[in-house]
Scaffold this motif. Structure first.
Motif, mmCIF file in Angstrom:
data_model
loop_
_atom_site.group_PDB
_atom_site.id
_atom_site.type_symbol
_atom_site.label_atom_id
_atom_site.label_comp_id
_atom_site.label_asym_id
_atom_site.label_seq_id
_atom_site.Cartn_x
_atom_site.Cartn_y
_atom_site.Cartn_z
ATOM 1 N N GLU B 319 0.523 -0.930 -0.688
ATOM 2 C CA GLU B 319 -0.337 -0.080 -0.165
ATOM 3 C C GLU B 319 0.849 1.169 0.144
ATOM 4 O OE1 GLU B 319 -2.388 0.031 3.497
ATOM 5 O OE2 GLU B 319 -4.251 0.411 1.813
ATOM 6 N N VAL B 320 0.765 2.006 -0.725
ATOM 7 C CA VAL B 320 1.748 3.336 -1.269
ATOM 8 C C VAL B 320 0.737 4.533 -1.413
ATOM 9 C CG1 VAL B 320 3.489 1.974 -2.325
ATOM 10 C CG2 VAL B 320 1.775 3.236 -3.639
ATOM 11 N N PHE B 321 1.311 5.516 -0.831
ATOM 12 C CA PHE B 321 0.361 7.151 -1.080
ATOM 13 C C PHE B 321 1.504 8.145 -1.760
ATOM 14 C CE2 PHE B 321 2.272 10.180 1.174
ATOM 15 C CZ PHE B 321 3.653 9.338 2.663
ATOM 16 N N MET B 322 0.559 8.586 -3.400
ATOM 17 C CA MET B 322 1.477 9.030 -3.726
ATOM 18 C C MET B 322 1.041 10.786 -3.816
ATOM 19 S SD MET B 322 -0.789 6.965 -7.271
ATOM 20 C CE MET B 322 0.315 7.685 -8.448
ATOM 21 N N ILE B 323 1.582 11.337 -4.148
ATOM 22 C CA ILE B 323 2.012 12.908 -4.508
ATOM 23 C C ILE B 323 1.830 13.385 -5.577
ATOM 24 C CG2 ILE B 323 3.649 15.427 -3.378
ATOM 25 C CD1 ILE B 323 4.431 13.437 -1.240
ATOM 26 N N ILE B 324 1.130 13.693 -6.043
ATOM 27 C CA ILE B 324 1.069 14.295 -8.151
ATOM 28 C C ILE B 324 0.918 15.708 -7.871
ATOM 29 C CG2 ILE B 324 -0.805 13.532 -9.378
ATOM 30 C CD1 ILE B 324 -2.119 11.079 -7.358
ATOM 31 N N GLY B 325 1.588 16.328 -8.886
ATOM 32 C CA GLY B 325 1.678 17.078 -9.030
ATOM 33 C C GLY B 325 1.353 18.766 -8.139
ATOM 34 N N GLY B 326 0.726 19.512 -8.039
ATOM 35 C CA GLY B 326 0.921 20.717 -7.200
ATOM 36 C C GLY B 326 2.072 21.745 -7.740
ATOM 37 N N CYS B 327 2.047 22.660 -6.952
ATOM 38 C CA CYS B 327 3.380 23.399 -7.306
ATOM 39 C C CYS B 327 4.255 23.854 -5.704
ATOM 40 C CB CYS B 327 2.389 25.351 -7.535
ATOM 41 S SG CYS B 327 1.848 25.499 -6.582
ATOM 42 N N THR B 328 5.396 24.125 -6.161
ATOM 43 C CA THR B 328 6.772 24.484 -5.028
ATOM 44 C C THR B 328 6.406 25.981 -5.537
ATOM 45 O OG1 THR B 328 8.586 22.982 -5.122
ATOM 46 C CG2 THR B 328 8.311 23.098 -6.936
ATOM 47 N N LYS B 329 8.668 26.286 -5.044
ATOM 48 C CA LYS B 329 8.686 27.182 -3.988
ATOM 49 C C LYS B 329 8.529 28.338 -5.468
ATOM 50 C CE LYS B 329 12.686 27.056 -2.644
ATOM 51 N NZ LYS B 329 12.982 25.543 -2.656
ATOM 52 N N ARG B 548 -1.633 24.011 7.522
ATOM 53 C CA ARG B 548 -0.791 23.851 6.616
ATOM 54 C C ARG B 548 -1.815 23.718 5.257
ATOM 55 N NH1 ARG B 548 2.780 18.983 6.479
ATOM 56 N NH2 ARG B 548 4.540 19.365 7.859
ATOM 57 N N ALA B 549 -2.271 24.704 4.600
ATOM 58 C CA ALA B 549 -3.179 25.160 3.589
ATOM 59 C C ALA B 549 -2.828 24.119 2.338
ATOM 60 C CB ALA B 549 -3.375 26.540 3.245
ATOM 61 N N SER B 550 -3.837 23.756 1.781
ATOM 62 C CA SER B 550 -3.484 22.593 0.468
ATOM 63 C C SER B 550 -2.800 21.641 1.006
ATOM 64 C CB SER B 550 -3.800 23.834 -0.572
ATOM 65 O OG SER B 550 -4.516 25.113 -0.606
ATOM 66 N N CYS B 551 -2.687 21.120 1.609
ATOM 67 C CA CYS B 551 -2.251 19.741 2.284
ATOM 68 C C CYS B 551 -2.730 18.718 1.886
ATOM 69 C CB CYS B 551 -1.493 19.721 3.708
ATOM 70 S SG CYS B 551 -2.533 19.822 4.812
ATOM 71 N N GLY B 552 -2.186 17.279 1.551
ATOM 72 C CA GLY B 552 -2.807 16.175 0.926
ATOM 73 C C GLY B 552 -2.998 15.096 2.176
ATOM 74 N N ASP B 567 2.774 27.193 4.632
ATOM 75 C CA ASP B 567 2.390 27.854 6.331
ATOM 76 C C ASP B 567 1.851 29.165 6.529
ATOM 77 O OD1 ASP B 567 4.533 29.434 5.453
ATOM 78 O OD2 ASP B 567 5.456 28.409 6.651
ATOM 79 N N GLU B 568 1.991 29.246 7.679
ATOM 80 C CA GLU B 568 1.876 30.608 7.699
ATOM 81 C C GLU B 568 2.035 31.786 6.985
ATOM 82 O OE1 GLU B 568 1.628 27.851 9.956
ATOM 83 O OE2 GLU B 568 3.525 29.584 10.836
ATOM 84 N N LYS B 569 3.633 31.865 6.375
ATOM 85 C CA LYS B 569 3.798 32.823 5.522
ATOM 86 C C LYS B 569 3.962 32.300 4.007
ATOM 87 C CE LYS B 569 7.438 32.577 8.632
ATOM 88 N NZ LYS B 569 8.438 31.081 8.429
ATOM 89 N N ASN B 570 3.054 31.426 3.740
ATOM 90 C CA ASN B 570 2.258 31.343 2.741
ATOM 91 C C ASN B 570 3.711 30.376 2.258
ATOM 92 O OD1 ASN B 570 0.765 30.662 0.700
ATOM 93 N ND2 ASN B 570 1.351 32.475 -0.263
ATOM 94 N N GLU B 571 4.930 29.423 2.551
ATOM 95 C CA GLU B 571 5.752 29.038 2.258
ATOM 96 C C GLU B 571 5.411 27.457 1.634
ATOM 97 O OE1 GLU B 571 8.741 29.832 1.687
ATOM 98 O OE2 GLU B 571 8.571 32.236 2.451
ATOM 99 N N VAL B 572 5.975 26.843 0.978
ATOM 100 C CA VAL B 572 5.405 25.172 0.639
ATOM 101 C C VAL B 572 6.230 24.337 1.461
ATOM 102 C CG1 VAL B 572 4.903 24.893 -1.277
ATOM 103 C CG2 VAL B 572 8.002 25.837 -1.321
ATOM 104 N N ILE B 573 5.911 23.255 2.343
ATOM 105 C CA ILE B 573 6.194 22.996 3.034
ATOM 106 C C ILE B 573 6.379 20.919 3.130
ATOM 107 C CG2 ILE B 573 5.750 21.394 5.592
ATOM 108 C CD1 ILE B 573 3.507 23.628 5.567
ATOM 109 N N ALA B 574 7.863 21.001 2.978
ATOM 110 C CA ALA B 574 8.734 19.914 2.436
ATOM 111 C C ALA B 574 8.579 18.494 3.367
ATOM 112 C CB ALA B 574 10.217 19.724 2.312
#
Lengths: 621, 621
Positions: B319-329, B548-552, B567-574
């Protein structure tokens, strides 16, 4: 290839409907007969006088006598009313009264006869009819008149009532009329009402009366291809509410009525959530085989064929057989894929074979002598001329070819078969010699693994699966022109064994399994043979007018369709033959736009809502 | 993107295993302790003399007395042998004898005591051990010595025997040893043997003794993720032969033992042919819910999640979970699709998103704020930024994206949910305003049709299905920043209704249904909330360190994995968080190579045999 289509109407790739109708159904009209009249014998001396009108005069005369109560010799007492009439007239008009008055019964001598089973008003109508040929049939009296006419054997009146009822059929009364016809065994009325119910099933199934339908009638109606339902679920729910109406009495009938519900065509989720979970179904172990058939069909598709896997006429799906690739006159290769629908007499071209749309014809892949099979309504094709490894599958819902994992061993003139929900690739030619290698495909892991090899290395053989066993028939072995050997694989023991040999040695042949036999055609056999796995014996089914080497054969719409092939002069054939196992009749179904041989032919269930716009470039690299 | 890999070993897209291990599992070593000896007190005047060796001298003295039968004050009569020994020594070494001699029992005064439940030879061994600390444990005597030592409470001897047995474990004796441990409730030995059986299950399951395993032990063993089987069918067949061994007695236990067989993971054909058709299964109505779960799983995939849908460690699937597309820094769009396997701690990139491999970056499709869901192990994605109509599905077996019919209404910031085996596309934004349109997909007809519209037009909401109902939670309605409304759709009535509102108004949130609750995360909530459909109530599950806005969020391996977000400063989280519902613990699972948000996250079951060569250009136009 972009196909456009109006919503709801199937349009042909190119207009063929005419040619399909042409040679097949000439209508014959019987010359109509005029009623008899004065006919003269030629030689002038004698005249055969046939006064057609006299019977009417006679009848009027009798009526007048009755009106004047003259010469009446019997009084029929019905309820409190008395009808005086003439024995001879009643006897002439009705077998019932004939038997009463002419046989040595006490009524023969009684002046007054009490008549039971009919009310006065109806007696009055029948007597008026007898003496005047006239009667007023109304919605109120038709049932009583019909029952009385049937009792007293006034057969023409019975028919008159029957056709009155047929005209007056509507969702509310049809079940009642059916019961009437049933109880008085009025077969033609019964047939009419049954076909009315079949045509208007959806409006009728909710009526209260429907729940009182006798089991045989229900069973007969549910069997019909023309049952007007768009979803098989409507049929299932009708049966279940019919059983639930009188559970104690009808639970034991469930297997019998469920037999004609096409469970395999139910939406798989509906099947699990509603059918499997139904308390009555769960209490009735005898329906197990019907459930298993549907479960297996949802997993494997056409490996399971029965009267329950054929879509009904009005359901938005249809069983079609396909002609895939192959070669035509002067060795040109065919890239087209065609669906033929015998029920709707239509022909439709779908997505072309993969890798066949390059500018340079020479770059196009030659899909010839490849193998093909249907699994879960997807068409798998593999290999092909000059030892190919490619494997693709066609999904008819999205009308696309999709590549899957390569074969371990490239081959052609091999066959593919589905057994136990798994695809098997068997034998064939690897460019050097015939091989015995067998591979099976695991869809989840998308990989091919080896299975037990053939006993005899063969190519251009026929192969099919039948009740959990796989049969490889004839073909060309190494060092010999052809063989008659029948090889049989049993996955439970993972072993091959030899079965009864074919009546002839043959190759370039094809086979399908249908009901309890395996049918083989092609090669130089000029005949269709059948093998019975049960009796392990062969028999000749029918002769063919020509040889049909490398032709196609596919089961569809409860018949077998034999397509194309090469005749004795190695010419491609364009006709499609149809073998009807029930009627034991071979007919020429239609003529294809061009002859074809060495093609693939399989059966799939095709969606019939409408052709939506399907855009090229639809699948990522 | 060409991926090469050796047979049998998973290799990462790029080396990541190190980073995964890094921050998470520091190993600690306890300082080892030397045994005690002569210890001086610093100030030189007193010495604390601790003569560790004295006890041995004492023991030898006692042994010598016994040898010379001196000062012996009791004779233990076992079978026909007599052993004279000292009460005080026996009492010191064994609680059994202490209780016998120190309490006011008749044995306290008897010179000769008859000992039952042990044979002479074993008594001899135990007495030698008591007086000399030495004993010879052999395969022949270990069972008797262990039983006697357990009876007389020589606990160290019991452990010695237990570890002897653990070393000697083999497929033939392990069941016997397990029963021994069971009857004498030797828990640690029992645990050892159970894990031995789990590790060597395949060799053991055919042994005769296995069929006598007590039900609780069998139940426990079958529950383990590490059970060494490559096919779940081996587990099913073991259970059935265990039940068939004593049918009358064990048929009623079938539901209990079958509970830990992962029926959904069985090959669907095997399930129908072998499980459904098994006579014992058919006689046992209580197993019906387990059969239904498997039937639905085969049709719908992850809509059904339970402990039985998680592959075991050694089965060729995970069983695996996927991260599909989205946007980064710096708003760059992600075309990659990544599979994360928490059980094997591996990360693997699979086929890139469709239409993202053009030369010109600007031509690439931006897969952001699209919707995604898994149906029958295929990942469906639809719509996306700037009102797209596209719908594609990813098949992980053949590692390909395939286009299917367009949406009727283009949209983004919408959601997709699977309910009753059908894909629903819900609400979202059409470039002008939030919409309430809902469409459902029919895979057979490959067409979208309208379903009952939402009560409240929303976009960027959370949605999931739970026990045959569909839940739409929060989101941004027209004319308001966010809403707390919970909308619920019931397909049986085709109606939407409002349920208990969320504790906070929130949008850019996501939800998953896991066991009997719906978990919601994201937006500005800095927390994970849970909704109980049964009680129609909300509760706070745990706080999060950051927004964690728009997280998966995806359920995998019996845990919930929360991926990326802003995050709060609208920075993407890794980082990837893991919530363990059982342990009620939130941990940081790993760090992704780069932050991501507005991506898709779903769970699938992935084949783990090996990565075969997958060639580009694999699907026809």
């Amino acid at each position: 290839m972009l196909m456009a289509g109006q919503r709801g109407a199937w349009t042909m790739g190119d207009v063929v409907e005419k040619s399909l109708e042409g040679p097949l159904a000439p209508s014959t009209d019987e010359p109509s007969q005029k009623t008899g009249d004065l006919v003269e014998i030629l030689n002038g001396e004698k005249v055969k006088f046939d006064d057609a009108g006299l019977s009417l005069i006679l009848q009027n005369g009798l009526e007048t006598l009755r009106m004047e109560n003259a010469l009446t010799d019997v009084i029929l007492c019905v309820d409190i009313q008395e009808f005086s009439c003439h024995r001879v007239v009643l006897a002439a008009a009705s077998n019932y009264f004939r038997a009463m008055f002419c046989n040595d019964l006490k009524e023969k001598y009684e002046k007054r006869i009490i008549i039971k089973g009919v009310d006065a008003e109806t007696m009055h109508t029948l007597l008026d009819y007898t003496y005047t040929s006239k009667a007023l049939i109304t919605k109120q009296n038709v049932q009583r008149v019909l029952e009385a006419a049937n009792l007293f054997q006034f057969l023409r009146m019975v028919d008159a009532c029957a056709s009155f009822l047929t005209e007056a059929l509507n969702p509310e009364n049809c079940v009642g009329i059916l019961r009437l016809a049933d109880t008085h065994s009025l077969d033609s009325l019964k047939k009419q009402v049954q076909s009315y119910i079949i045509q208007n099933f959806v409006q009728i199934l909710n009526s209260e009366e429907f729940l009182d339908l006798p089991v045989d009638t229900l069973h007969h109606i549910l069997k019909s291809d023309d049952l007007y339902v768009t979803e098989e679920a409507q049929v299932f729910e009708t049966v279940m509410s019919w059983v639930r109406h009188k559970p104690s009495e009808r639970l034991c009938l469930l297997p019998y009525v469920l037999e004609n519900v096409r469970l395999p065509l139910l939406d798989p989720w509906y099947f699990v959530e509603t059918v499997e979970a139904d308390p009555l179904i769960r209490q009735c172990p005898e329906v197990f085989p019907l459930l298993q058939e549907a479960r297996m069909y949802h997993l494997s598709g056409n490996e399971i064929i029965s009267e329950r896997t054929k879509p009904r006429m009005h359901e938005f799906q249809s069983e079609v057989f396909m002609i895939i690739g192959g070669c035509t006159k002067d060795e040109r290769f065919v890239a087209e894929v065609t669906c033929l629908d015998p029920l709707r007499r239509s022909r439709l071209e779908v997505a072309k074979l993969p890798l066949t749309e390059h500018e340079l014809e020479s770059e196009n892949k030659k899909w010839v002598e490849f193998a093909c099979v249907t699994l879960k309504n997807e068409v798998y094709i593999s290999g092909g001329k000059e030892t190919q490894h490619d494997v693709w599958k066609y999904n008819s819902s999205i009308n696309k070819w999709i590549q899957i994992e390569y074969l371990n061993i490239g081959r052609w003139r091999h066959k593919m078969v589905v057994l136990g929900g798994k695809v098997y690739v068997i034998g064939g030619f690897d460019g050097l010699q015939r091989i015995n290698n067998v591979e099976t495909y695991d869809p989840f892991h998308n990989c091919w693994s080896e299975a037990a090899p053939l006993l005899v290395h063969v190519s251009s053989f026929a192969a099919t699966s039948h009740k959990k066993k796989l049969y490889v028939i004839g073909g060309g072995p190494n060092g010999k022109l052809a063989t008659d050997k029948t090889q049989c694989y049993d996955p439970s023991t993972n072993k091959w064994s030899l079965k009864a040999a074919m009546p002839v040695e043959a190759k370039c042949i094809n086979a399908v399994s249908f009901r309890d036999r395996i049918y083989v055609v092609g090669g130089a056999m000029r005949a269709l043979y059948a093998y019975s796995p049960l009796e392990d014996s062969w028999c000749l089914v029918t002769q063919l007018s020509h040889e049909r080497a490398s032709c196609g054969i596919a089961p569809c719409n409860n018949r077998l369709y034999i397509t194309g092939g090469r005749d004795e002069k190695n010419e491609v054939i364009a006709t499609v033959l149809c073998w009807d196992p029930e009627a034991q009749k071979l007919t020429e179904e239609c003529v294809l736009p061009r002859g074809v041989s060495h093609h693939g032919s399989v059966t799939i269930r095709k969606s019939y809502t409408h052709i939506r716009r399907i855009v090229p470039g639809a699948v990522s690299v």
